[in-house]
Design a protein around this motif. Sequence first.
Motif, short mmCIF file in Angstrom:
data_model
loop_
_atom_site.label_atom_id
_atom_site.label_comp_id
_atom_site.label_asym_id
_atom_site.label_seq_id
_atom_site.Cartn_x
_atom_site.Cartn_y
_atom_site.Cartn_z
N UNK A 1 0.82 -1.21 0.00
CA UNK A 1 0.00 0.00 0.00
C UNK A 1 0.85 1.25 0.00
N UNK A 2 1.90 1.26 0.83
CA UNK A 2 2.76 2.44 0.89
C UNK A 2 3.45 2.68 -0.44
N UNK A 3 3.81 1.60 -1.13
CA UNK A 3 4.41 1.76 -2.45
C UNK A 3 3.49 2.48 -3.42
N UNK A 4 2.20 2.16 -3.37
CA UNK A 4 1.23 2.81 -4.24
C UNK A 4 0.91 4.23 -3.78
N UNK A 5 0.62 4.38 -2.49
CA UNK A 5 0.11 5.66 -1.98
C UNK A 5 1.21 6.71 -1.95
N UNK A 6 2.39 6.36 -1.44
CA UNK A 6 3.46 7.35 -1.38
C UNK A 6 3.89 7.75 -2.78
N UNK A 7 3.95 6.77 -3.69
CA UNK A 7 4.26 7.11 -5.08
C UNK A 7 3.26 8.06 -5.67
N UNK A 8 1.96 7.81 -5.40
CA UNK A 8 0.91 8.69 -5.91
C UNK A 8 1.00 10.08 -5.30
#
Length: 511
Positions: free
Chosen positions: A331-338
């Motif tokens: 999740x952090x990979x997706x959210x922080x990237x976004x």
Amino acid sequence: MNQLGFPILTLMIAVPAAAAVACLFLKEESARWTALIATLVDFALGILLWATYDVGGAQWQFQESVPLFGRFAWALGIDGIALMLIMLSVFLMPICIAASWRAIEKRVPEYMAAFLLMETLMIGVFSAQDLFLFYIMFEAGLIPMYLIIGIWGGVDRIYASYKFFLYTLLGSVLMLIAMLWMAQMAGTTDIPTLMAYDFPVQAQTWLFLAFFASFAVKMPMWPVHTWLPDAHVQAPTAGSVILAGVLLKMGGYGFIRFSLPMFPEASATLVWLVLGLSMVAIVYASLVALVQNDMKKLIAYSSVAHMAFVTFGLFAFNRQGIEGALLVMLSHGLVSGALFLCVGVIYDRLHTREISRYGGLANNMPKYAILFLLFTMASVGLPGTSGFVGEFLAMLGVYQVSTWAAIVATTGIITGAAYMLYLYRRVVYGPLDKPDVAAMLDLSPREIAILLPLAASVMWMGVHPESFLRPMRADVGAVLARLDRAKPAGDSLLKVSPVKPAAPAHQEHGE
């Protein structure tokens, strides 16, 4: 075991590597298209990998092994945990290339080559089954990120790139020494074999600390986190996306691949160290994030706090904690990237990351405001988004080990909501009284195409996390089987009882 009959993992490593070499001999526009096509091909291969992965099959699948020299071999293979992290890597990489399409104007071929080399090494890290092949891939990933920050970064890029390089390199020297001893002791460099090998208890503590020195810096854990805010602030937008999205996850992957299954007694003995550092990280990073004026630095400190949930969950020594930690990583990979992409969108228009320079964007950038709100809520952990499930499971797991650690984690969620909502309010709401901000245009079709897949993935993970947990469940069980003999006694009053079998139907009716 290789279900496809051809070396798909080697192919996934070779495609971006070949494209990286090709980019060095191409003009700017051709290099952009070559990088995009190569990353999309790898994404398609990743989908094939996921679709073909047999959830109920052997633990290690798609295995390849070619002896090179001595004990060193080109040995690849994945389990469900590696599969999910490879999918995260190949999903984010085309987005990074598209985000850099016009933002990068100098030395474009070299920039694209650096990103493609990064993808090569990330897939290599998650699929390596030889101890020293893993180390080479793990450390070589420093080089392209060092170049991305140092050449295409901000004003203080040289300082940030050197700091990033030195921190992460020095932490890995001890790990190399430990690997050499392990290979000599066990007589093999095969990672699956080493995961089942029982190292002497008296040696495990030293081995654990040697690996911890490397993985703690990569996560990064407090107090070796200080390289991260500088690296994020100075890196170009796509560099921040891949740094937060994938490179930080290598530390968590190292813990669950090496530290926990190979050194279970040491992990149990030193659990207080990991939980203590994680508690400090959550409180400290959240408070520091609250007072930031730079959007990127705020999100960077939020990454330090969120990655502490990963270490909390991994060292909970139970299924809920470890599965929660793995979901937090994804999740952090997706959210922080976004979130870094959202910062990049408005930075490209106004060329500043100062929060005070914005305000009222909901009036002239409504599409941007909606997507930014979704990613903000996912970072906060709103139910229905990817951020909720992982943090809830990680907290449930750590509560069984330490009540106090769970309480501190709860304060991190509260302060996380405070700084993320404060950021959103100052940027998106308020009067639109700055002429240059009022002139900013809403999302372009390219920017929408970049952010929508991330939004869909965040919602998918929040609504149906089983899609991501199912491939990893058996592998978490294998780690737990190694940890059971050393599981520490927790201080929590919560006792998880085994589920009683349902009574037969004739007993329910009093027969």
